[in-house]
Design an enzyme around this catalytic site. Structure first.
Site, PDB file in Angstrom:
ATOM      1  CG  HIS A 143      71.669  91.657  60.699  1.00 19.94           C
ATOM      2  ND1 HIS A 143      71.868  92.294  59.477  1.00 19.94           N
ATOM      3  CD2 HIS A 143      70.752  90.728  61.127  1.00 19.94           C
ATOM      4  CE1 HIS A 143      70.591  91.974  59.107  1.00 19.94           C
ATOM      5  NE2 HIS A 143      70.132  90.975  59.673  1.00 19.94           N
ATOM      6  CG  ASP A 190      66.980  83.613  62.786  1.00 21.63           C
ATOM      7  OD1 ASP A 190      66.211  83.119  62.251  1.00 21.63           O
ATOM      8  OD2 ASP A 190      68.300  83.746  62.239  1.00 21.63           O
TER       9      ASP A 190
HETATM   10  N1  ACO Z   1      78.997  86.223  68.864  1.00 26.30           N
HETATM   11  C1  ACO Z   1      80.585  86.502  69.511  1.00 26.30           C
HETATM   12  N2  ACO Z   1      81.390  87.167  68.711  1.00 26.30           N
HETATM   13  C2  ACO Z   1      80.880  87.857  67.273  1.00 26.30           C
HETATM   14  C3  ACO Z   1      79.187  87.396  66.647  1.00 26.30           C
HETATM   15  C4  ACO Z   1      78.987  86.783  67.415  1.00 26.30           C
HETATM   16  N3  ACO Z   1      77.367  86.568  67.693  1.00 26.30           N
HETATM   17  N4  ACO Z   1      79.201  88.516  65.794  1.00 26.30           N
HETATM   18  C5  ACO Z   1      80.022  89.280  65.170  1.00 26.30           C
HETATM   19  N5  ACO Z   1      81.220  88.490  66.102  1.00 26.30           N
HETATM   20  C6  ACO Z   1      82.600  89.007  65.923  1.00 26.30           C
HETATM   21  C7  ACO Z   1      84.258  88.180  65.659  1.00 26.30           C
HETATM   22  O1  ACO Z   1      84.348  87.465  65.535  1.00 26.30           O
HETATM   23  C8  ACO Z   1      84.013  90.222  65.116  1.00 26.30           C
HETATM   24  O2  ACO Z   1      84.606  90.365  65.742  1.00 26.30           O
HETATM   25  P1  ACO Z   1      86.668  90.575  66.363  1.00 26.30           P
HETATM   26  O3  ACO Z   1      86.696  92.380  65.584  1.00 26.30           O
HETATM   27  O4  ACO Z   1      87.010  90.388  67.125  1.00 26.30           O
HETATM   28  O5  ACO Z   1      87.167  89.712  65.093  1.00 26.30           O
HETATM   29  C9  ACO Z   1      82.895  90.931  64.936  1.00 26.30           C
HETATM   30  O6  ACO Z   1      81.976  90.645  65.452  1.00 26.30           O
HETATM   31  C10 ACO Z   1      82.136  91.254  63.645  1.00 26.30           C
HETATM   32  O7  ACO Z   1      82.159  89.592  63.422  1.00 26.30           O
HETATM   33  P2  ACO Z   1      81.861  89.843  61.484  1.00 26.30           P
HETATM   34  O8  ACO Z   1      81.584  87.739  61.513  1.00 26.30           O
HETATM   35  O9  ACO Z   1      83.731  90.266  60.550  1.00 26.30           O
HETATM   36  O10 ACO Z   1      80.599  90.331  61.147  1.00 26.30           O
HETATM   37  P3  ACO Z   1      79.888  89.812  60.225  1.00 26.30           P
HETATM   38  O11 ACO Z   1      79.121  91.570  59.458  1.00 26.30           O
HETATM   39  O12 ACO Z   1      80.401  88.814  59.387  1.00 26.30           O
HETATM   40  O13 ACO Z   1      78.483  89.053  60.801  1.00 26.30           O
HETATM   41  C11 ACO Z   1      76.736  86.854  61.423  1.00 26.30           C
HETATM   42  C12 ACO Z   1      76.663  88.914  61.332  1.00 26.30           C
HETATM   43  C13 ACO Z   1      77.402  86.486  60.554  1.00 26.30           C
HETATM   44  C14 ACO Z   1      75.236  87.506  61.640  1.00 26.30           C
HETATM   45  C15 ACO Z   1      78.026  87.688  62.578  1.00 26.30           C
HETATM   46  O14 ACO Z   1      77.152  88.675  63.506  1.00 26.30           O
HETATM   47  C16 ACO Z   1      77.081  86.180  63.315  1.00 26.30           C
HETATM   48  O15 ACO Z   1      77.546  85.303  63.071  1.00 26.30           O
HETATM   49  N6  ACO Z   1      76.293  85.852  64.265  1.00 26.30           N
HETATM   50  C17 ACO Z   1      75.380  84.665  64.303  1.00 26.30           C
HETATM   51  C18 ACO Z   1      75.066  84.312  64.101  1.00 26.30           C
HETATM   52  C19 ACO Z   1      73.498  84.738  63.885  1.00 26.30           C
HETATM   53  O16 ACO Z   1      72.677  84.676  64.743  1.00 26.30           O
HETATM   54  N7  ACO Z   1      73.303  84.391  61.784  1.00 26.30           N
HETATM   55  C20 ACO Z   1      71.377  85.411  61.572  1.00 26.30           C
HETATM   56  C21 ACO Z   1      71.660  86.578  61.503  1.00 26.30           C
HETATM   57  S1  ACO Z   1      70.337  87.383  60.843  1.00 26.30           S
HETATM   58  C22 ACO Z   1      70.110  86.713  59.575  1.00 26.30           C
HETATM   59  O17 ACO Z   1      70.212  85.937  58.657  1.00 26.30           O
HETATM   60  C23 ACO Z   1      68.118  85.738  59.332  1.00 26.30           C
END
Ligand code: ACO
Length: 434
Positions: A313, A370
């Site tokens: 998140h 979620d």
């Molecule tokens: N699975 C695997 N790796 C992940 C995940 C995940 N779910 N989420 C983040 N990471 C990793 C990224 O690859 C990144 O790794 P790195 O530093 O080696 O490049 C690091 O963690 C940071 O991730 P970002 O994408 O930069 O974090 P951001 O804050 O932009 O993204 C997000 C947040 C979009 C929610 C992300 O965690 C994600 O894609 N989660 C899965 C989708 C999801 O569950 N969305 C619902 C969110 S809640 C809502 O909107 C109601």
């Protein structure tokens, strides 16, 4: 109502190219501090750069407080845990919209108005026939919500409080009907018209699952589970869809147009669409991947774009309090509903593995709302692609509260800037010479 401007005597000093700029520091009621750069460009020619807005406060707001480090979520000061336990979705909606919990009289009047606006125009009902049968219910819901601006042209002025008031009731009241018709259309079943003798969540379940061939029996467990999910989704400050609602509204587009855009923003798998993506992922693990462990390895592989959906998140870095509440309820809801816990078992195994995995620990990735909501929606009988429209339904009071707050505080056009990185001026080359 104009929001009170936060006060602080502190200033930040910025030194650039020998010049010094003093920037006020503002402080919210929970002690969050921010450097106010709103006059920086006019005084220095500089803008700030913050891709993805991870470090940008786009507005002042009285509605929802989140502390991502401590896993705190409060609507208008009331902790989400208390509201999930003691309130109803309509009472919480009133709170989010008006800032105070209602008296019984206020709640009765609010409920009555919502109940009485739930029918949709028959011409709108006929719009459904124009969609392909396999259309995603989010696409249908957004299109129908946007079309309300064509049907209610008498109440589109965002600056007229009376017109806004009537539109708010229409939107809150008609959205369950609009979503339920989208499910029924996809299932090829006759539409159920709303029933005024039922509560908000009872009526929603009846419209989604009732059939003309037999009496529909409402289960108390189903009603409570649905109401709790809607409460947990009611607001979440400046997330992608809420920022969209504010952004579109800032152009003075009407409330239906703004809500249609917010619904589309919510549909993305990185945002509200994640609840469907979680179910897809769990089904995939059960049918194809074989083991949760093997799947988890894929999510950590930098050459693979697979993510553990429902994890991570932008704001919560320790736990998402909504996921904690849902996890607590998932077992009992699923037991009450007599649903096979197969997907829940895979989810629990995945969660356990991820929470003990260095990759996830180092990046502070925890289950978000979620991760469990899709499973509970499925247990309720909601088709896989139907859980995101229900998220939209729950989020509508929050979207509306933010849209109204934007207008009430002066409503400036939202217009971010950019750092241009393209070509500088080039001479036009005629096509025959390229
Ligand atoms: N699975 C695997 N790796 C992940 C995940 C995940 N779910 N989420 C983040 N990471 C990793 C990224 O690859 C990144 O790794 P790195 O530093 O080696 O490049 C690091 O963690 C940071 O991730 P970002 O994408 O930069 O974090 P951001 O804050 O932009 O993204 C997000 C947040 C979009 C929610 C992300 O965690 C994600 O894609 N989660 C899965 C989708 C999801 O569950 N969305 C619902 C969110 S809640 C809502 O909107 C109601």
């Amino acid at each position: 109502m104009t929001l009170a401007t936060p006060v602080s005597t502190d200033v930040a000093t910025l030194n650039v190219d020998g010049a010094t700029y003093e920037l006020p520091i503002i402080e919210g009621t929970e002690g969050e501090r921010a450097i106010d750069i709103s006059r920086l460009r006019s005084s220095s020619g500089l803008i700030t750069f913050d891709q993805g807005y991870a470090n940008t406060g786009s507005t002042l707001s009285d509605i929802t407080f989140i502390n991502g480090e401590e896993g705190i979520l409060r609507y208008r000061g009331y902790p989400i845990e208390v509201l999930a336990e003691r309130s109803t979705f309509l009472e919480t909606s009133y709170l989010v919209l008006h800032g105070e919990l209602p008296t019984q009289e206020q709640l009765d009047a609010f409920t009555d108005r919502i109940t009485r606006h739930s029918l949709i125009h028959e011409k709108i009902r006929r719009m459904y026939d124009a969609f392909p049968l396999d259309a995603h219910p989010m696409a249908v819901t957004s299109a129908v919500v946007g079309s309300l601006s064509a049907f209610y042209q008498d109440s589109l002025d965002p600056l007229d409080p009376e017109q806004v008031d009537i539109s708010v009731f229409r939107l809150l009241a008609k959205l369950p009907t609009i979503c339920a018709f989208a499910f029924k259309y996809a299932m090829g079943q006759p539409f159920n018209y709303p029933r005024n003798d039922l509560s908000y969540s009872e009526n929603l379940l009846w419209m989604m699952f009732g059939v003309p061939t037999e009496e529909y029996r409402l289960s108390e467990a189903n009603v409570r589970a649905l109401d709790t999910l809607l409460i947990l989704h009611a607001d979440h400050e400046q997330n992608c869809s809420t920022s969209t609602m504010r952004m579109v509204g800032s152009s003075r587009a009407n409330i239906y147009a703004s809500a249609a855009a917010a619904i589309m923003a919510l549909s993305g798998p990185l945002h509200g669409g994640a609840n469907q993506a979680v179910l897809d992922m769990l089904e995939d693990i059960a049918a194809v991947e074989g083991s949760a462990k093997a799947f988890l390895e894929k999510t950590k592989d930098t050459n693979d774009t697979t993510r553990l959906m429902g994890f991570g998140h932008r704001v919560y870095k320790n736990f998402d309090p909504r996921a904690t509440i849902l996890k607590k309820h998932a077992h009992e809801v699923i037991e009450d509903l007599g649903y096979s816990p197969r997907l829940l078992e895979i989810a629990l195994e995945l969660e356990e593995l991820a929470l003990n995995d260095d990759y996830y620990v180092q990046r502070q990735l925890y289950p978000n709302v979620d991760f469990y909501s899709g499973i509970i929606y499925e247990a309720l009988g909601v088709p896989e692609n139907g859980s995101t429209p229900l998220f939209a339904l729950g989020r509508m009071p929050g979207w509306i509260a933010h849209w109204r707050e934007h207008h009430e505080e002066g409503g400036r056009l939202n217009r971010p800037r950019q750092i241009y990185t393209g070509e500088t001026t080039r001479a036009y080359v005629p096509i025959e010479a390229r």
